[in-house]
Design a protein around this motif. Structure first.
Motif, mmCIF file in Angstrom:
data_model
loop_
_atom_site.group_PDB
_atom_site.id
_atom_site.type_symbol
_atom_site.label_atom_id
_atom_site.label_comp_id
_atom_site.label_asym_id
_atom_site.label_seq_id
_atom_site.Cartn_x
_atom_site.Cartn_y
_atom_site.Cartn_z
ATOM 1 N N GLN A 97 -5.474 3.844 2.982
ATOM 2 C CA GLN A 97 -5.597 3.101 1.734
ATOM 3 C C GLN A 97 -5.987 1.677 2.092
ATOM 4 O OE1 GLN A 97 -5.242 3.725 -1.637
ATOM 5 N NE2 GLN A 97 -5.057 5.911 -1.228
ATOM 6 N N GLN A 132 -3.331 11.917 2.024
ATOM 7 C CA GLN A 132 -4.341 10.891 2.267
ATOM 8 C C GLN A 132 -4.287 10.423 3.715
ATOM 9 O OE1 GLN A 132 -3.022 8.161 -0.800
ATOM 10 N NE2 GLN A 132 -4.595 8.879 -2.218
ATOM 11 N N LEU A 163 0.844 -1.189 0.000
ATOM 12 C CA LEU A 163 0.000 0.000 0.000
ATOM 13 C C LEU A 163 0.880 1.239 0.000
ATOM 14 C CD1 LEU A 163 -2.621 -1.143 2.670
ATOM 15 C CD2 LEU A 163 -3.136 -0.664 0.274
ATOM 16 N N ILE A 175 0.475 5.385 0.679
ATOM 17 C CA ILE A 175 -0.399 6.456 1.150
ATOM 18 C C ILE A 175 0.299 7.782 0.871
ATOM 19 C CG2 ILE A 175 -1.784 7.340 3.048
ATOM 20 C CD1 ILE A 175 -1.318 4.749 4.538
#
Lengths: 109, 113
Positions: A57, A54, A48, A50
């Motif tokens: 996720q 943000q 992932l 991010i």
């Protein structure tokens, strides 16, 4: 100087449990935070990413959160499976990419 | 290519010999890293290339280690007069920019005998 810390260093849990891996960093001026998985003797697989703007996720059973102000990220793994056994690495990117030392995860069948 | 390619995947060499490791980054990726990972240890930063800027060589452990990259293409890591402590997996990663994530190759496992 940016430092990345991962807790715990190792974790063993029975199959099926939900679990949380923690990552903290000292300088909040980052571009992104990335979680990787590394199997023994293998390279790193990105799980992932991010971005700094943000908060979280999600990918399948994985969810990663980012709180820049407190310098923390968590990786949540739902319904763990033996195939999730690996080392999980957290890395932040400012001018360079800085890694934590990882959490060695063992899921017991 | 679709990913970061490293070659060879495995290399066994005699102590004192020179070795050259190759990394083909994803096309268009301006940033490229080399890391070393000894058995059971974490990632050790070696060198960082960003576009045409001077590389950050602060992680190279000795003057036996050097790396080159021409533009935004292939990079080679050279280890001269190899020692047994050089045995490790050497990993390469590339990225298209600071806001984007990094993609790693599968690594070169170097064994010095």
């Amino acid at each position: 100087k940016q430092e990345v810390t991962q807790i715990p260093a190792a974790l063993s849990v029975p199959e099926g449990e939900n679990l949380v891996l923690n990552c903290s960093f000292t300088d909040s001026a980052i571009y992104n935070l990335q979680w990787f998985r590394q199997d023994p003797g293998k390279g790193l697989t990105s799980l992932l990413l991010i971005q700094s703007s943000q908060r979280e996720q999600t990918s399948g059973r994985l969810n990663a959160s980012l709180d820049k102000s407190s310098g923390r990220s968590t990786l949540y793994i739902a319904a763990s499976q033996p195939g999730d056994s690996a080392t999980y690495l957290c890395a932040v990117s400012d001018d360079k990419i800085i890694f934590g030392k990882g959490t060695r995860l063992h899921i017991l069948p | 290519g679709a990913g970061v390619s490293q070659s060879p995947s495995n290399k066994v060499t005699e102590k004192g010999k020179d070795v050259e490791l190759r990394c083909d980054p994803i096309s268009g990726h301006t940033a490229l890293y080399w890391y070393r990972q000894r058995l059971g240890q974490g990632l050790e930063f070696l060198i960082y290339f960003q576009g045409n800027s001077a590389p950050d060589k602060s992680g190279l452990p000795s003057d036996r280690f050097s790396a080159e990259r021409t533009g935004e293409s292939v990079s080679t890591l050279t280890i001269q007069r190899t020692q047994q402590e050089d045995s490790a997996v050497y990993l390469c990663a590339s990225s298209s920019g600071p806001f984007d994530g990094y993609t790693f190759g599968s690594g070169t496992r170097l064994t010095v005998v």
